[in-house]
Scaffold this motif. Structure first.
Motif, PDB file in Angstrom:
ATOM      1  N   ALA A 168       0.840  -1.203   0.000  1.00 34.41           N
ATOM      2  CA  ALA A 168       0.000   0.000   0.000  1.00 34.41           C
ATOM      3  C   ALA A 168       0.871   1.247   0.000  1.00 34.41           C
ATOM      4  O   ALA A 168       1.936   1.285   0.620  1.00 34.41           O
ATOM      5  N   THR A 169       0.425   2.262  -0.686  1.00 36.69           N
ATOM      6  CA  THR A 169       1.119   3.542  -0.696  1.00 36.69           C
ATOM      7  C   THR A 169       0.989   4.174   0.689  1.00 36.69           C
ATOM      8  O   THR A 169      -0.112   4.258   1.224  1.00 36.69           O
TER       9      THR A 169
ATOM     10  N   LEU B 188       4.324   8.748   6.454  1.00 34.95           N
ATOM     11  CA  LEU B 188       5.570   9.315   5.937  1.00 34.95           C
ATOM     12  C   LEU B 188       6.167  10.313   6.925  1.00 34.95           C
ATOM     13  O   LEU B 188       7.376  10.331   7.161  1.00 34.95           O
ATOM     14  N   ARG B 189       5.307  11.156   7.520  1.00 35.59           N
ATOM     15  CA  ARG B 189       5.751  12.163   8.485  1.00 35.59           C
ATOM     16  C   ARG B 189       6.329  11.504   9.745  1.00 35.59           C
ATOM     17  O   ARG B 189       7.399  11.877  10.213  1.00 35.59           O
ATOM     18  N   THR B 190       5.633  10.503  10.293  1.00 38.06           N
ATOM     19  CA  THR B 190       6.126   9.862  11.509  1.00 38.06           C
ATOM     20  C   THR B 190       7.405   9.064  11.239  1.00 38.06           C
ATOM     21  O   THR B 190       8.308   9.059  12.075  1.00 38.06           O
ATOM     22  N   ASN B 191       7.506   8.430  10.090  1.00 34.54           N
ATOM     23  CA  ASN B 191       8.740   7.713   9.745  1.00 34.54           C
ATOM     24  C   ASN B 191       9.918   8.674   9.614  1.00 34.54           C
ATOM     25  O   ASN B 191      11.014   8.405  10.106  1.00 34.54           O
ATOM     26  N   SER B 192       9.684   9.796   8.964  1.00 32.84           N
ATOM     27  CA  SER B 192      10.729  10.803   8.795  1.00 32.84           C
ATOM     28  C   SER B 192      11.130  11.415  10.138  1.00 32.84           C
ATOM     29  O   SER B 192      12.313  11.632  10.411  1.00 32.84           O
TER      30      SER B 192
ATOM     31  N   GLN C 136       8.034  18.623  10.263  1.00 32.96           N
ATOM     32  CA  GLN C 136       7.010  19.568  10.715  1.00 32.96           C
ATOM     33  C   GLN C 136       7.560  20.276  11.946  1.00 32.96           C
ATOM     34  O   GLN C 136       8.087  19.629  12.846  1.00 32.96           O
ATOM     35  N   PRO C 137       7.438  21.612  12.029  1.00 29.21           N
ATOM     36  CA  PRO C 137       7.966  22.310  13.201  1.00 29.21           C
ATOM     37  C   PRO C 137       7.115  22.064  14.453  1.00 29.21           C
ATOM     38  O   PRO C 137       5.957  21.666  14.367  1.00 29.21           O
TER      39      PRO C 137
END
Length: 161
Positions: free
Chosen positions: A5-6, A12-16, A36-37
């Motif tokens: 799944a994409t 993506l944010r939590t992985n980064s 994200q700040p």
């Protein structure tokens, strides 16, 4: 054929964010950029239903409640402590773990400008020495050293912005 799944934007944010935090812990003194700040992405990444957290701002407290984590009224009961300023509380309240369970120490996430006092860092993950500028009161590191005798301690993430 294997299909994957994409990933969603949140994933993506939590992985980064997780990757940036882990590199920051493994290479102290290296400045990392978060996707994200502010506290939001860090809280979204670190806290879950099994965590307890404390925050000194209403917005962050609401974010903790929304995550399902236990919102504590005292700093000492929290696994994760989110502070708008590291000087706003007595560091003696933060859980440093114990000699038998040093991993019970809290994680402090605090806003501190990337300017001001130069701090020299040495130890694991640092080749020779690293220097960073962090806007803290002069007694911050001395107080932390007094409170946390090896192997006890707490992890610290300073965010700027």
């Amino acid at each position: 054929m294997l299909t994957v799944a994409t990933p969603e934007a949140r994933e993506l944010r939590t992985n980064s964010t997780f990757e940036a935090l882990m590199w920051a812990l493994s290479r102290p003194g290296d400045v990392r950029t978060l996707p994200q700040p502010g506290f939001g992405a860090i809280a979204e990444t670190l806290i879950d239903l099994e965590c307890s957290a404390y925050a000194d701002t209403p917005d962050m407290r609401a974010h903790i409640v929304a995550s399902g984590a236990v919102l504590t009224e005292t700093i000492g009961a929290a696994d994760h402590v989110f502070l708008s300023s590291p000087d706003s509380v007595d560091l003696a309240e933060i859980n440093c773990g114990s000699a038998l369970y040093p991993d019970d120490g809290a994680t402090l996430v605090a806003v501190a400008a990337h300017s001001g006092q130069r701090v020299r860092l040495t130890g694991p993950g640092i080749k020779d020495m690293a220097e960073v500028s962090i806007n803290l009161t002069p007694g911050f590191w001395a107080m932390r050293d007094m409170l946390c005798l090896y192997p006890e301690g707490f992890d610290i993430f300073f965010i700027d912005g």
